[in-house]
Every structure is written in structure tokens, then in C-alpha cells.
Design an enzyme around this catalytic site. Structure first.
Site, PDB file in Angstrom:
ATOM      1  N   GLY A  55       0.812  -1.233   0.153  1.00 37.91           N
ATOM      2  CA  GLY A  55      -0.015  -0.038   0.042  1.00 37.91           C
ATOM      3  C   GLY A  55       0.855   1.367  -0.125  1.00 37.91           C
ATOM      4  O   GLY A  55       1.940   0.978   0.290  1.00 37.91           O
ATOM      5  N   CYS A  82       5.180  -6.232   1.495  1.00 43.11           N
ATOM      6  CA  CYS A  82       5.480  -4.631   1.687  1.00 43.11           C
ATOM      7  C   CYS A  82       4.983  -3.996   2.811  1.00 43.11           C
ATOM      8  O   CYS A  82       5.143  -3.993   4.116  1.00 43.11           O
ATOM      9  CB  CYS A  82       5.234  -4.321   0.371  1.00 43.11           C
ATOM     10  N   TYR A  83       3.923  -2.948   2.470  1.00 47.65           N
ATOM     11  CA  TYR A  83       3.240  -2.275   3.503  1.00 47.65           C
ATOM     12  C   TYR A  83       2.726  -3.307   4.470  1.00 47.65           C
ATOM     13  O   TYR A  83       2.944  -3.054   5.900  1.00 47.65           O
ATOM     14  CB  TYR A  83       2.111  -1.480   2.943  1.00 47.65           C
ATOM     15  N   HIS A 169       8.139  -8.308  -3.320  1.00 43.77           N
ATOM     16  CA  HIS A 169       6.771  -8.607  -3.718  1.00 43.77           C
ATOM     17  C   HIS A 169       6.860  -9.897  -4.472  1.00 43.77           C
ATOM     18  O   HIS A 169       7.279  -9.872  -5.676  1.00 43.77           O
ATOM     19  CB  HIS A 169       6.422  -7.354  -4.779  1.00 43.77           C
ATOM     20  N   GLU A 171       4.369 -11.728  -5.501  1.00 44.98           N
ATOM     21  CA  GLU A 171       3.272 -11.954  -6.783  1.00 44.98           C
ATOM     22  C   GLU A 171       3.785 -11.614  -7.981  1.00 44.98           C
ATOM     23  O   GLU A 171       3.116 -11.792  -8.813  1.00 44.98           O
ATOM     24  CB  GLU A 171       2.184 -11.163  -6.143  1.00 44.98           C
ATOM     25  N   ASP A 227      -8.242  -6.371 -25.853  1.00 42.11           N
ATOM     26  CA  ASP A 227      -8.987  -6.511 -24.873  1.00 42.11           C
ATOM     27  C   ASP A 227     -10.357  -6.274 -25.535  1.00 42.11           C
ATOM     28  O   ASP A 227     -11.423  -7.123 -25.284  1.00 42.11           O
ATOM     29  CB  ASP A 227      -8.860  -5.302 -23.887  1.00 42.11           C
ATOM     30  N   LYS A 369      -4.050  -9.266 -18.788  1.00 44.19           N
ATOM     31  CA  LYS A 369      -3.752  -9.388 -20.086  1.00 44.19           C
ATOM     32  C   LYS A 369      -3.633 -10.851 -20.486  1.00 44.19           C
ATOM     33  O   LYS A 369      -4.141 -11.192 -21.652  1.00 44.19           O
ATOM     34  CB  LYS A 369      -2.637  -8.308 -20.441  1.00 44.19           C
TER      35      LYS A 369
END
Ligand code: XMP
Length: 513
Positions: A55, A82-83, A169, A171, A227, A369
């Protein structure tokens, strides 16, 4: 049947849905909820584990988002990212402060200890970091399990309490062993068994669209990009000729793109769609004249888009639903929920307040995507369309820094066409996530044919990414850059300098505005 689940508590980070997706990729069901989710609700949901996201705030500020301290006593394993990691440290009486050196981008992390979280992770592992605060001192009872030169506590844990915290991170794809870390959390720490499989998203979506639309009329904003093409074909499968696709040429498309889109989706193409092309170039140029602020430009383009659609809709008669190909990064970067606004993607934050349709349908809103591409293939869309270069809704409007003029549009169209051709000729296009030319607002002095010039600089960009949330600048072969540069300055009047953008995301974004 009750299935096991992991809850992601959203503290406003940019990658929250990505964390959930990575957990789902481990075959464990995962949902994102706001950090304000009550402890009672959490108990009721009975998760096997909880993940705190990153965050933009500093945990030590009064107004920063926090959860109830009792969450740490529920006996549910928690991973803070992280945060989220800093929050665990702060709430457990460790010390969090502004780091003397911020880390943005790739960092080599030393994994120190024999941790369940880092099982089978190399002792030196490349991770993605993006932080200005750091954990200066781990709380009592926690052991430090990783560090970097600038970050003494890159990871810490209290195994006994089931609390794990990582500054990095896991992810994002640029954390090379991130998937392993998350898998370790859900399997080694939370003891999940992996009972969830991704449902057929396409089938379920078509069914729910059909139900929602009934016999209503649907209008689809088709840009020809991946998209909106996938959204259009999905809608066409769901409701057939109740759908009309409107393609607005806003004068900010790539060279020849309007005709290419028409060739695919128009009457001579493979799809049986109601297709309308609106040539609205001058209308957009007039509205945009003199506007320099990127957010203002995005809003103007977004609003004008909607107005054009509304006009077309009126011509068709009563239109109930409006379809957009919004995907997840568009949603999150426009600052919905608790995330910070990075930029208003024109099909989300750029929407005017008054939209003259009963409802907006965004069937790809929760996809990334690469997932959209998978959905496209499942829908039978040809590969050459599915793997097209992504192109933002506001088009070249966000690749021309500063005010837009028809002359600048021409310059960037020509330079971009040359650059893309040289990349394709060299056969390096498949490796790249996205590549394009942008027009900087900088003019500088040059010397061409013994004459002084004072012309624009073109910036070339090529990035490696698959989720478009983070990206690395690609190391293009020098010959490709050289060939493109020579051709651009020779063939595109008004350009006397070509620069290559070496910045990743973060700290930059992929587009220029
Ligand atoms: P950024 O520049 O935010 O771009 O790093 C991430 C990805 O999103 C695309 N992009 C957009 N797509 N509407 C869109 O449909 C927009 O307003 C928009 N802005 C950026 C960008 O091309 C990249 O693939």
C-alpha cells in the site's frame, strides 16, 4: 461443499488482485477484501491463511490503514507483503522508518535462514522491490530470514505465531522465485491441500451475459485492441446480432490501424457483427487543442468517446447495455478501492459522470492481459489478433507528451511504424511484451545537411512483461535500435534525435502519460 480459501486484505497496493491470482494459480481459492473486513466476518469465512497487501501509506502515520490487533491471535497464518510486512512489524512493536535508500526494481535478496517460506528458494534470489519505508528493527520473537544491502529486514517471521513478512513482492513475475514463496506459504505454512481449479471463465461469462442482457440491445466500444476484440467476440457469442460494435477513429490510432480494424471486424471480415466506423479525428483534435495535462487529456478523450457512442446509440434506437474491454490493470491503476491513482485509464476513471446507458458490461474486468489472451484463444479468435501489441484506449494521445496536434500525431505514427517494422524484421517481436515509439515534448538542436535543425526527439520503448503491472526495459540489439534511428531521422520530418527508454515499471509506467 466448503472449500479452503485464502483471504487477501487490501491495504491499497497496486498488485492486490495479482496476489489473489497467484494463489489461485496454486489451486487454492482466494478472494480480495478491504482491510476493514471485520474479525467476525473473517471467522465466518474460516480462511486457511491471510495475506496483507502492500500500500502507498506509511504505517507510523495516524491516518494509515490498520487492522485490529486481535487478528494476530486468531491462530490463522498471516503473510504481510511490503506495507503488510511493515504493518506486522509496527503492530508487534518492531520499528518501521523511512529507508535511507529506497529500492525500486530488481534487487538481489539474501535468504538467510531455513524458513518454511523459502523452502527450495535459492540463497541469493532476484526479487522485485518498491518501497520508501523499511523495517528497521524486527519485533521481539521474530527472526530475520532475508536481507538486502539496503534492507536489513527483507523478510522476518515468527513461526510459532504463524506470522510471516516480506518486504519484496512475491506476486510479480520479476520476483524470480515469487511463485515458489507463495506456494510455500499456502502449502507449507497454511497446510492447504489445493482443492480449487479455475472454472471455464469464458463459458460462465457468456452464460451470465446472456442472462443479464435478455432481449436488450448492446453496444460495444471496439478499438481493435486485444481487450475490446475479446470482449466483442464474447458478447457476439452471447447475444449475436443484438450487439452492435462501434469503432471510433479518434485520430490517435497507429498508422493504418483504422483500415486494419475495419478489415477484421467490418463486413468483409470473418465475424458476423453489426459494425459501424465513426471517423471523428477532427472532433478529438479540436477538443484536445492546447491541453497539456496528462490526466486532463485522458478525461477529454474518455468523455468524447462516450459522447460519440451515445450519439451512435441514439441512431440505433434504445440501447440498454454498453460493453467495454476494461481489464484488471486498468481498474486498479485508475485508483478504485483504496489504491492510489496512477493514471485514469480511459475506459474506467475517464468515464463522465453522466453515461446514457442502463448498464455497463465489462466482462474482462477481473482478468490480466495474459488471461484475456487465453480467453481469446478459447473463443476461437485467431492467434495473430490475440497476440497483437496491446494499445491503450487513449491511443497515441498518451504517447505524445504535452499538447496534441495533428502534426505530432503524424510524426509519432510514422516513427512508430518504422520502429515496429524494424523490430519485426529482426525477429525479436515475440520476446517483447510491448514496444512502441513516443513523441517527447523535447526539441533540441541538430545538424542535417549542413543546416541547423531544432526538432523533436522520439523515444523508443520496448518492455518485457506479461502482466503489464511491472515491466523491465528490454535490451534490444544495437543493430535494431541503430536501423530504426537512422530510418526515423531520415524519413520522418520534424525529428532530429532518437532516445531509448531504459526505465522499468516501477518507477516509470509503460506508456508515457
Ligand atoms: P501503463 O502505462 O499504465 O500501462 O504502465 C499498462 C498497460 O495498460 C495499457 N494502457 C491502457 N489501456 N486504456 C487501456 O485500455 C488506457 O487508458 C491505458 N493506459 C495504459 C498500456 O498500453 C500497457 O499495456
Amino acid at each position: 461443499m466448503k472449500r479452503e480459501m485464502i483471504i487477501v486484505l487490501d491495504f491499497g497496493g497496486q498488485y492486490n488482485q495479482l496476489i489473489a491470482r497467484r494463489v489461485r494459480e496454486c489451486n487454492v481459492y482466494c478472494e480480495v477484501h478491504p482491510y476493514t473486513l471485520s474479525l467476525d466476518k473473517i471467522k465466518e469465512m474460516n480462511p486457511k491463511g491471510i495475506i496483507f497487501t502492500g500500500g502507498p501509506n506509511s504505517v507510523y502515520k495516524d491516518e494509515s490503514p490498520r487492522c485490529a490487533k486481535e487478528i494476530f491471535d486468531m491462530g490463522i497464518p498471516i503473510l504481510g507483503i511490503c506495507y503488510g510486512a511493515q504493518l506486522i512489524a509496527y503492530m508487534m512493536d518492531g520499528k518501521v522508518s523511512t529507508a535511507p535508500v529506497s529500492e525500486y526494481g530488481k534487487v538481489e535478496v539474501d535468504v538467510e535462514a531455513d524458513s518454511k517460506l523459502f523452502e527450495n528458494v535459492s540463497s541469493k534470489t532476484v526479487c522485485w522491490m518498491s518501497h520508501t519505508d523499511y523495517i528497521e528493527k524486527a519485533p521481539e520473537g521474530f527472526s530475520i530470514t532475508a536481507h538486502t544491502p539496503a534492507c536489513p529486514v527483507a523478510a522476518m517471521e515468527c513461526e510459532e505465531k504463524g506470522l510471516y513478512a516480506v518486504q519484496l513482492h512475491p506476486e510479480v513475475m520479476h520476483t524470480q522465485e515469487g511463485a515458489k514463496m507463495l506456494s510455500n506459504f499456502v502449502y507449507n505454512v497454511c497446510k492447504c491441500s489445493g482443492d480449487w481449479k479455475m472454472d471455464s471463465f469464458v463459458e460462465a461469462s457468456i452464460e451470465s451475459i446472456r442472462e443479464k442482457v435478455g432481449d436488450g440491445k448492446v453496444l460495444c466500444a471496439l478499438s481493435g485492441g486485444v481487450d475490446s476484440s475479446v470482449a466483442a467476440v464474447m458478447l457476439s457469442k452471447a447475444v449475436g446480432k443484438q450487439l452492435t460494435c462501434v469503432f471510433v477513429d479518434h485520430g490517435l490510432l497507429r498508422k493504418d490501424e483504422g483500415d486494419e480494424v475495419e478489415a477484421v471486424f467490418g463486413p468483409d471480415g470473418p465475424y458476423d457483427l453489426n459494425f459501424i466506423r465513426v471517423n471523428a479525428q477532427n472532433r478529438f483534435y479540436d477538443k484536445l487543442a492546447g491541453i497539456e495535462d496528462p490526466e486532463r487529456k485522458r478525461k477529454v478523450i474518455g468523455e468524447e468517446f462516450i459522447r460519440v457512442f451515445e450519439e451512435e446509440a441514439k441512431k440505433i434506437g434504445k440501447v440498454d447495455f454498453f460493453v467495454q474491454g476494461t481489464i484488471y490493470p486498468d481498474v486498479i491503476e485508475s485508483g478504485l478501492g483504496t489504491s492510489a491513482v496512477i493514471k485514469s485509464h480511459h475506459n474506467v476513471g475517464g468515464l463522465p459522470e453522466h453515461v446514457d446507458f442502463k448498464e455497463i458490461i465489462e466482462p474482462l474486468r477481473l482478468l490480466f492481459k495474459d488471461e484475456v489472451r487465453k480467453a481469446g484463444l478459447e473463443l476461437g479468435i485467431p492467434e495473430y489478433l490475440v497476440y497483437r501489441q496491446p494499445f491503450p484506449g487513449p491511443g497515441l494521445g498518451v504517447r505524445i507528451v504535452g499538447a496534441i496536434t495533428p502534426e505530432k500525431v503524424w510524426i509519432v505514427q510514422e516513427a512508430d511504424a518504422i520502429y515496429r517494422e524494424e523490430i519485426r524484421k529482426a525477429g525479436v517481436d515475440k520476446e517483447l511484451g510491448q514496444y512502441f515509439a513516443a513523441l517527447t515534448n523535447m526539441r533540441s538542436v541538430g545538424c542535417m545537411g549542413d543546416e541547423r535543425t531544432y526538432d523533436y526527439a522520439i523515444a523508443l520503448r520496448a518492455v518485457l512483461t506479461s502482466d503489464f503491472m511491472t515491466a523491465e526495459s528490454a535490451e534490444l540489439p544495437w543493430e535494431v535500435l541503430g536501423a530504426a534511428t537512422r530510418r526515423i531521422v531520415n524519413e520522418v520530418k520534424g525529428v532530429n534525435r532518437v532516445l531509448y527508454d531504459c526505465t522499468g515499471k516501477p518507477p516509470a509506467t509503460i506508456e508515457f502519460e
